[in-house]
Design a protein around this motif. Sequence first.
Motif, PDB file in Angstrom:
ATOM      1  N   GLU A  25       0.817  -1.218   0.000  1.00  0.00           N
ATOM      2  CA  GLU A  25       0.000   0.000   0.000  1.00  0.00           C
ATOM      3  C   GLU A  25       0.849   1.265   0.000  1.00  0.00           C
ATOM      4  O   GLU A  25       0.315   2.372  -0.044  1.00  0.00           O
ATOM      5  CB  GLU A  25      -0.929   0.014   1.222  1.00  0.00           C
ATOM      6  CG  GLU A  25      -1.987  -1.056   1.195  1.00  0.00           C
ATOM      7  CD  GLU A  25      -2.761  -1.162   2.506  1.00  0.00           C
ATOM      8  OE1 GLU A  25      -2.431  -0.444   3.480  1.00  0.00           O
ATOM      9  OE2 GLU A  25      -3.691  -1.972   2.561  1.00  0.00           O
ATOM     10  N   GLY A  26       2.176   1.116   0.080  1.00  0.00           N
ATOM     11  CA  GLY A  26       3.061   2.278   0.021  1.00  0.00           C
ATOM     12  C   GLY A  26       3.599   2.736   1.362  1.00  0.00           C
ATOM     13  O   GLY A  26       4.319   3.725   1.433  1.00  0.00           O
ATOM     14  N   VAL A  27       3.274   2.029   2.422  1.00  0.00           N
ATOM     15  CA  VAL A  27       3.811   2.379   3.741  1.00  0.00           C
ATOM     16  C   VAL A  27       5.290   2.026   3.758  1.00  0.00           C
ATOM     17  O   VAL A  27       5.698   0.952   3.313  1.00  0.00           O
ATOM     18  CB  VAL A  27       3.050   1.631   4.874  1.00  0.00           C
ATOM     19  CG1 VAL A  27       3.699   1.889   6.226  1.00  0.00           C
ATOM     20  CG2 VAL A  27       1.589   2.042   4.882  1.00  0.00           C
ATOM     21  N   ARG A  28       6.122   2.947   4.266  1.00  0.00           N
ATOM     22  CA  ARG A  28       7.561   2.719   4.329  1.00  0.00           C
ATOM     23  C   ARG A  28       8.133   2.904   5.731  1.00  0.00           C
ATOM     24  O   ARG A  28       9.224   2.422   6.015  1.00  0.00           O
ATOM     25  CB  ARG A  28       8.295   3.651   3.356  1.00  0.00           C
ATOM     26  CG  ARG A  28       7.983   3.379   1.880  1.00  0.00           C
ATOM     27  CD  ARG A  28       8.372   1.957   1.475  1.00  0.00           C
ATOM     28  NE  ARG A  28       8.088   1.659   0.088  1.00  0.00           N
ATOM     29  CZ  ARG A  28       7.026   0.991  -0.342  1.00  0.00           C
ATOM     30  NH1 ARG A  28       6.119   0.570   0.519  1.00  0.00           N
ATOM     31  NH2 ARG A  28       6.859   0.743  -1.630  1.00  0.00           N
ATOM     32  N   GLY A  29       7.393   3.593   6.591  1.00  0.00           N
ATOM     33  CA  GLY A  29       7.858   3.831   7.951  1.00  0.00           C
ATOM     34  C   GLY A  29       6.881   3.292   8.975  1.00  0.00           C
ATOM     35  O   GLY A  29       5.667   3.461   8.834  1.00  0.00           O
ATOM     36  N   LEU A  30       7.420   2.629   9.994  1.00  0.00           N
ATOM     37  CA  LEU A  30       6.604   2.090  11.076  1.00  0.00           C
ATOM     38  C   LEU A  30       7.094   2.644  12.401  1.00  0.00           C
ATOM     39  O   LEU A  30       8.288   2.579  12.704  1.00  0.00           O
ATOM     40  CB  LEU A  30       6.696   0.560  11.107  1.00  0.00           C
ATOM     41  CG  LEU A  30       6.191  -0.163   9.860  1.00  0.00           C
ATOM     42  CD1 LEU A  30       6.539  -1.651   9.947  1.00  0.00           C
ATOM     43  CD2 LEU A  30       4.681   0.034   9.690  1.00  0.00           C
ATOM     44  N   LEU A  31       6.178   3.211  13.163  1.00  0.00           N
ATOM     45  CA  LEU A  31       6.481   3.707  14.501  1.00  0.00           C
ATOM     46  C   LEU A  31       5.809   2.767  15.494  1.00  0.00           C
ATOM     47  O   LEU A  31       4.638   2.414  15.319  1.00  0.00           O
ATOM     48  CB  LEU A  31       5.950   5.124  14.689  1.00  0.00           C
ATOM     49  CG  LEU A  31       6.322   6.155  13.631  1.00  0.00           C
ATOM     50  CD1 LEU A  31       5.720   7.507  13.975  1.00  0.00           C
ATOM     51  CD2 LEU A  31       7.825   6.251  13.481  1.00  0.00           C
ATOM     52  N   PHE A  32       6.545   2.369  16.515  1.00  0.00           N
ATOM     53  CA  PHE A  32       6.028   1.411  17.490  1.00  0.00           C
ATOM     54  C   PHE A  32       6.164   1.923  18.913  1.00  0.00           C
ATOM     55  O   PHE A  32       7.214   2.468  19.288  1.00  0.00           O
ATOM     56  CB  PHE A  32       6.830   0.098  17.441  1.00  0.00           C
ATOM     57  CG  PHE A  32       6.571  -0.762  16.254  1.00  0.00           C
ATOM     58  CD1 PHE A  32       5.600  -1.751  16.295  1.00  0.00           C
ATOM     59  CD2 PHE A  32       7.315  -0.601  15.097  1.00  0.00           C
ATOM     60  CE1 PHE A  32       5.376  -2.579  15.197  1.00  0.00           C
ATOM     61  CE2 PHE A  32       7.101  -1.421  13.997  1.00  0.00           C
ATOM     62  CZ  PHE A  32       6.132  -2.412  14.048  1.00  0.00           C
ATOM     63  N   ASP A  33       5.142   1.690  19.704  1.00  0.00           N
ATOM     64  CA  ASP A  33       5.259   1.729  21.146  1.00  0.00           C
ATOM     65  C   ASP A  33       5.961   0.423  21.528  1.00  0.00           C
ATOM     66  O   ASP A  33       6.016  -0.518  20.724  1.00  0.00           O
ATOM     67  CB  ASP A  33       3.862   1.817  21.764  1.00  0.00           C
ATOM     68  CG  ASP A  33       3.886   1.793  23.270  1.00  0.00           C
ATOM     69  OD1 ASP A  33       4.603   2.619  23.862  1.00  0.00           O
ATOM     70  OD2 ASP A  33       3.204   0.934  23.855  1.00  0.00           O
ATOM     71  N   ILE A  34       6.482   0.332  22.755  1.00  0.00           N
ATOM     72  CA  ILE A  34       7.180  -0.890  23.177  1.00  0.00           C
ATOM     73  C   ILE A  34       6.363  -1.692  24.178  1.00  0.00           C
ATOM     74  O   ILE A  34       5.913  -2.799  23.891  1.00  0.00           O
ATOM     75  CB  ILE A  34       8.561  -0.547  23.778  1.00  0.00           C
ATOM     76  CG1 ILE A  34       9.461   0.086  22.727  1.00  0.00           C
ATOM     77  CG2 ILE A  34       9.221  -1.798  24.357  1.00  0.00           C
ATOM     78  CD1 ILE A  34      10.766   0.640  23.275  1.00  0.00           C
ATOM     79  N   ASP A  35       6.193  -1.122  25.380  1.00  0.00           N
ATOM     80  CA  ASP A  35       5.581  -1.872  26.479  1.00  0.00           C
ATOM     81  C   ASP A  35       4.119  -2.191  26.213  1.00  0.00           C
ATOM     82  O   ASP A  35       3.311  -1.319  25.934  1.00  0.00           O
ATOM     83  CB  ASP A  35       5.715  -1.101  27.794  1.00  0.00           C
ATOM     84  CG  ASP A  35       7.125  -1.171  28.360  1.00  0.00           C
ATOM     85  OD1 ASP A  35       7.812  -2.178  28.109  1.00  0.00           O
ATOM     86  OD2 ASP A  35       7.535  -0.227  29.044  1.00  0.00           O
ATOM     87  N   ASN A  36       3.823  -3.467  26.295  1.00  0.00           N
ATOM     88  CA  ASN A  36       2.513  -4.059  26.084  1.00  0.00           C
ATOM     89  C   ASN A  36       2.047  -3.989  24.636  1.00  0.00           C
ATOM     90  O   ASN A  36       0.939  -4.393  24.321  1.00  0.00           O
ATOM     91  CB  ASN A  36       1.463  -3.501  27.049  1.00  0.00           C
ATOM     92  CG  ASN A  36       1.076  -4.534  28.079  1.00  0.00           C
ATOM     93  OD1 ASN A  36       1.376  -5.709  27.921  1.00  0.00           O
ATOM     94  ND2 ASN A  36       0.409  -4.111  29.117  1.00  0.00           N
TER      95      ASN A  36
END
Length: 167
Positions: A25-36
């Motif tokens: 779909e064109g997504v290139r960047g992923l931002l993640f929370d960590i805990d849980n």
Amino acid sequence: MFRCFFPDEYLESAYAVNYEKLYQEGVRGLLFDIDNTLVPHGAPADKRAVELFERLRKIGFKSCFLSNNQIQRVASFNEKIGERFIENAHKPAVRNYQKAMELLGTDCSNTVFIGDQLFTDIYGAKRAGIRNILVKPIHPKEEIQIVLKRYLERIVLYFYRKEEGTL
């Protein structure tokens, strides 16, 4: 009334996301929370987390951890993974969502945020104009301030599921 807190998607787990489809779909960047989101609260990166980020790199994603935790927690989690990160992010403030996209060389049109909390993770991503995915918390053990927010989240998620027709 609660729409500003509604996630764009609500999935069982960060490990259940169809990352190949996101890339198509064109997504290139992923931002993640960590805990849980990726591990239980305070836990180190486990084999599953390490393998996920190896897979994401092979697909072609750039990733960044965006956490309200202090540097010791985020850096120690990231030791085995080796991604970019921003600690003490003050989510839901928009500034560090934008900074994370700058680090990745992405923008709102090709970045997705994945987290487990509505009032910090998802609300912040929505305020920043970033597509977002809410995932169910991995483990029930949480800090008291988060436990209290979970009661309010249940109310918002009730209306979200009602609107989505999944009640």
